[in-house]
Design an enzyme around this catalytic site. Structure first.
Site, PDB file in Angstrom:
ATOM      1  CE  LYS A 106      -4.348 -10.985  -6.669  1.00  0.00           C
ATOM      2  NZ  LYS A 106      -4.993  -9.679  -6.494  1.00  0.00           N
TER       3      LYS A 106
ATOM      4  CE  LYS B   7      -3.279  -8.185   8.104  1.00  0.00           C
ATOM      5  NZ  LYS B   7      -3.921  -6.898   8.362  1.00  0.00           N
TER       6      LYS B   7
ATOM      7  CB  CYS C 293      -5.787  -8.574   2.871  1.00  0.00           C
ATOM      8  SG  CYS C 293      -4.428  -7.503   2.403  1.00  0.00           S
TER       9      CYS C 293
ATOM     10  CG  ASN D  70     -10.497  -6.918   2.647  1.00  0.00           C
ATOM     11  OD1 ASN D  70     -10.803  -6.509   1.537  1.00  0.00           O
ATOM     12  ND2 ASN D  70      -9.300  -6.736   3.163  1.00  0.00           N
TER      13      ASN D  70
ATOM     14  CB  VAL E 171      -0.936  -0.002   1.234  1.00  0.00           C
ATOM     15  CG1 VAL E 171      -1.655   1.329   1.375  1.00  0.00           C
ATOM     16  CG2 VAL E 171      -1.940  -1.141   1.134  1.00  0.00           C
TER      17      VAL E 171
HETATM   18  C1  UGA Z   1      -7.787  -7.895  -0.970  1.00  0.00           C
HETATM   19  C2  UGA Z   1      -8.955  -7.049  -1.501  1.00  0.00           C
HETATM   20  O1  UGA Z   1      -9.418  -7.581  -2.758  1.00  0.00           O
HETATM   21  C3  UGA Z   1      -8.526  -5.587  -1.683  1.00  0.00           C
HETATM   22  O2  UGA Z   1      -9.641  -4.802  -2.090  1.00  0.00           O
HETATM   23  C4  UGA Z   1      -7.993  -5.082  -0.347  1.00  0.00           C
HETATM   24  O3  UGA Z   1      -7.561  -3.724  -0.451  1.00  0.00           O
HETATM   25  C5  UGA Z   1      -6.823  -5.956   0.076  1.00  0.00           C
HETATM   26  O4  UGA Z   1      -7.285  -7.306   0.226  1.00  0.00           O
HETATM   27  C6  UGA Z   1      -6.317  -5.422   1.395  1.00  0.00           C
HETATM   28  O5  UGA Z   1      -7.034  -5.473   2.390  1.00  0.00           O
HETATM   29  O6  UGA Z   1      -5.203  -4.842   1.430  1.00  0.00           O
HETATM   30  P1  UGA Z   1      -5.645  -9.059  -2.066  1.00  0.00           P
HETATM   31  O7  UGA Z   1      -5.606  -9.850  -0.830  1.00  0.00           O
HETATM   32  O8  UGA Z   1      -4.406  -8.366  -2.515  1.00  0.00           O
HETATM   33  O9  UGA Z   1      -6.762  -7.909  -1.967  1.00  0.00           O
HETATM   34  O10 UGA Z   1      -6.080  -9.993  -3.312  1.00  0.00           O
HETATM   35  P2  UGA Z   1      -7.491 -10.520  -3.882  1.00  0.00           P
HETATM   36  O11 UGA Z   1      -7.512 -10.279  -5.324  1.00  0.00           O
HETATM   37  O12 UGA Z   1      -8.630 -10.020  -3.113  1.00  0.00           O
HETATM   38  O13 UGA Z   1      -7.361 -12.114  -3.644  1.00  0.00           O
HETATM   39  C7  UGA Z   1      -7.350 -12.645  -2.326  1.00  0.00           C
HETATM   40  C8  UGA Z   1      -7.354 -14.155  -2.371  1.00  0.00           C
HETATM   41  O14 UGA Z   1      -8.630 -14.654  -2.759  1.00  0.00           O
HETATM   42  C9  UGA Z   1      -6.368 -14.792  -3.354  1.00  0.00           C
HETATM   43  O15 UGA Z   1      -5.786 -15.918  -2.737  1.00  0.00           O
HETATM   44  C10 UGA Z   1      -7.227 -15.210  -4.526  1.00  0.00           C
HETATM   45  O16 UGA Z   1      -6.677 -16.289  -5.230  1.00  0.00           O
HETATM   46  C11 UGA Z   1      -8.522 -15.591  -3.815  1.00  0.00           C
HETATM   47  N1  UGA Z   1      -9.735 -15.478  -4.638  1.00  0.00           N
HETATM   48  C12 UGA Z   1     -10.192 -14.265  -5.032  1.00  0.00           C
HETATM   49  C13 UGA Z   1     -10.456 -16.624  -4.960  1.00  0.00           C
HETATM   50  O17 UGA Z   1     -10.067 -17.743  -4.599  1.00  0.00           O
HETATM   51  N2  UGA Z   1     -11.607 -16.506  -5.674  1.00  0.00           N
HETATM   52  C14 UGA Z   1     -12.075 -15.299  -6.075  1.00  0.00           C
HETATM   53  O18 UGA Z   1     -13.148 -15.264  -6.722  1.00  0.00           O
HETATM   54  C15 UGA Z   1     -11.358 -14.163  -5.739  1.00  0.00           C
END
Ligand code: UGA
Length: 460
Positions: free
Chosen positions: A350, A293, A290, A238, A15
């Site tokens: 991811k 946690k 994120c 989240n 961030v």
């Molecule tokens: C997440 C939120 O999407 C952001 O908006 C937020 O700002 C961030 O946390 C934070 O609090 O700082 P992030 O953790 O970077 O972002 O990534 P995501 O794209 O949300 O993915 C999170 C996890 O969920 C990954 O492991 C991804 O593979 C999984 N995921 C996501 C799924 O398994 N299925 C989905 O449909 C979407």
């Protein structure tokens, strides 16, 4: 451009560093603070200490312009800043609550070194109620400081941090001072206006992994609210997204038993605009710094207030069992995994990031090791980080081809395009069981089968 121009960003994680780099590229003087000298030294050389599309280029150009100042010295620069954005980490305690030590440290530093009239903006994800506590700490530390405090949670996702910082879809601002809120809002508007020279397409590769494109819509939504609501908007967002994922994962287990295909089910469900398709991608579950946690932090703060968020407990428990469900299905098809060679492709939590924190791919590696399989891994960016976690329990390779050599089974644990677009049929004779496990449901199932492989997805 807003009147005040000097900005402090404290904490150079995903961030803080993305935000500092972006601000310095739209004309602001930015002091980027971190207590870790090694990190600051790396940034001074023009790169991030983690992998994030487009960030190195922005850091270099911010440095070249003389507008980005990475530093460990609060004493030298903090007094110059008109606005301080606090972006420090809030790791989880053993009991699931958030550890706010760094957050309060920043409060004390600003109390002692902050400029008269400084705006303190909280970007770190903190439990509801933290802002008021922090204001008390600042006022006890320096009763004479005139300052404003604002909660301005961040919504960027890893892998698309630069894209999201330029193209935020909403700005949430909570606090008691409407003047300070408008001030910070002006700063966001100037980011939007100042990005003409930035090639957003070049940084958008991982921006739409789990959500629809926003069809070129310009601008962003604004929420002005009180401190507590702003704090809660962030964690609740989240938490809700994690619920969507766990919901899709629960339904995927039913698909496994009934012959339905979860991708097609969710395509159909997501067409209902009230529901939407985003974050309904089933697979091996969510990880990262994120969701896990923030969900446990929300459960914990709710408990403190006597509220039982059992729905979030359910999200956590569905999520943690998904890797086990996958291993169970692989064993049903392939028998015992003892002494089998598994090519485990993808280790980051991811695509688009080198981050392996709470990565379900790492959990899959550990489960395979428990089954006494040999694990041959490859990830486009996360090998170094993964090695810190997995040590010498797996074999590290430097390409997909090398990971596939003499393997029995292929498991794609993270949907990097390099892994999902790969033509595995070229090596079909190297893969003894001819089994491909698509842990994030991104392969063309029919095509894989036509090529002579067995296919396991998650709910398809
Ligand atoms: C997440 C939120 O999407 C952001 O908006 C937020 O700002 C961030 O946390 C934070 O609090 O700082 P992030 O953790 O970077 O972002 O990534 P995501 O794209 O949300 O993915 C999170 C996890 O969920 C990954 O492991 C991804 O593979 C999984 N995921 C996501 C799924 O398994 N299925 C989905 O449909 C979407």
């Amino acid at each position: 451009m807003v009147r005040k121009k000097k900005i402090a960003v404290v904490g150079t994680g995903y961030v803080g560093l993305s935000f500092a780099a972006v601000l310095s590229n739209v004309g602001y003087k930015v002091f980027a603070f971190d207590i870790d000298e090694e990190k600051i030294e790396t940034i001074k050389k023009g790169k991030a200490y983690f992998s994030e599309k487009g960030l190195d280029e922005l850091i270099s150009s911010g440095l070249k312009k003389g507008l980005l100042v990475p530093t460990t010295s609060y004493e030298d620069y903090l007094h110059e800043a008109d606005i301080v954005f606090s972006c420090v980490g809030t790791p989880d305690n053993c009991d699931g609550s958030s550890n706010l030590d760094h957050v309060f440290d920043v409060g004390k530093i600003v109390a002692n070194l902050g400029k008269e009239g400084v705006i303190f903006v909280q970007k770190s994800t903190v439990p509801v109620g933290t802002g008021r506590k922090l204001m008390k700490v600042i006022e006890e530390e320096n009763p004479n400081l005139r300052y404003s405090y604002i909660s301005n949670p961040e919504f960027l996702a890893e892998g698309s941090a630069v894209y999201d910082t330029f193209k935020m879809d909403r700005v949430v601002l909570g606090g008691d001072s409407s003047e300070a809120i408008d001030y910070v809002l002006g700063l966001y508007k100037s980011i939007n206006e100042g990005m003409e020279d930035i090639d957003l397409d070049a940084v958008s590769e991982f921006a739409h992994m789990y959500r629809a494109k926003n069809n070129g819509e310009e601008g962003f939504n604004v929420v002005k609210t009180n401190l507590e609501s702003a704090e809660l908007i962030k964690v609740t967002s989240n938490a809700f997204l994690s619920l969507k994922i766990s919901f899709a994962n629960s339904i995927s287990l039913l698909c496994n038993q009934t012959g339905a295909d979860i991708n097609e089910v969710m395509d159909g469900v997501g067409m209902d605009k009230r529901i939407g398709r985003s974050f309904l991608y089933a697979g091996r579950g969510y990880g990262g710094g994120c969701f896990p946690k923030d969900v446990s932090g929300l459960i914990s703060i709710a408990k403190e207030h006597g509220v039982d968020l059992e729905i979030m407990e359910a999200s956590t428990s569905v999520n943690s069992k998904m890797p086990n469900e996958i291993i169970k299905e692989v064993k049903e098809k392939a028998g015992s995994l003892k002494n089998k060679r598994i090519a485990l492709l993808g280790l980051s939590f991811k695509p688009g990031t080198s981050d392996v924190r709470k990565s379900p791919a790492i959990k899959l590696a550990n489960l395979l090791i428990e089954e006494k399989a040999f694990v041959q891994t490859y990830d486009p960016k996360a090998m170094e980080e993964a090695e810190k976690e997995l040590k010498d329990s797996v074999i590290y390779t430097s390409s997909i081809k090398e990971a596939l050599e003499e393997s029995d089974i292929v498991m794609i644990a993270t949907e990097w395009p390099e892994l999902t677009n790969y033509d595995y049929s070229k090596h079909i004779n190297d893969i003894k069981d001819k089994l491909i496990v698509d842990c994030q449901n991104r392969l063309d199932k029919e095509k894989i089968k036509e090529q002579g492989f067995d296919y396991i997805g998650v709910g398809r």
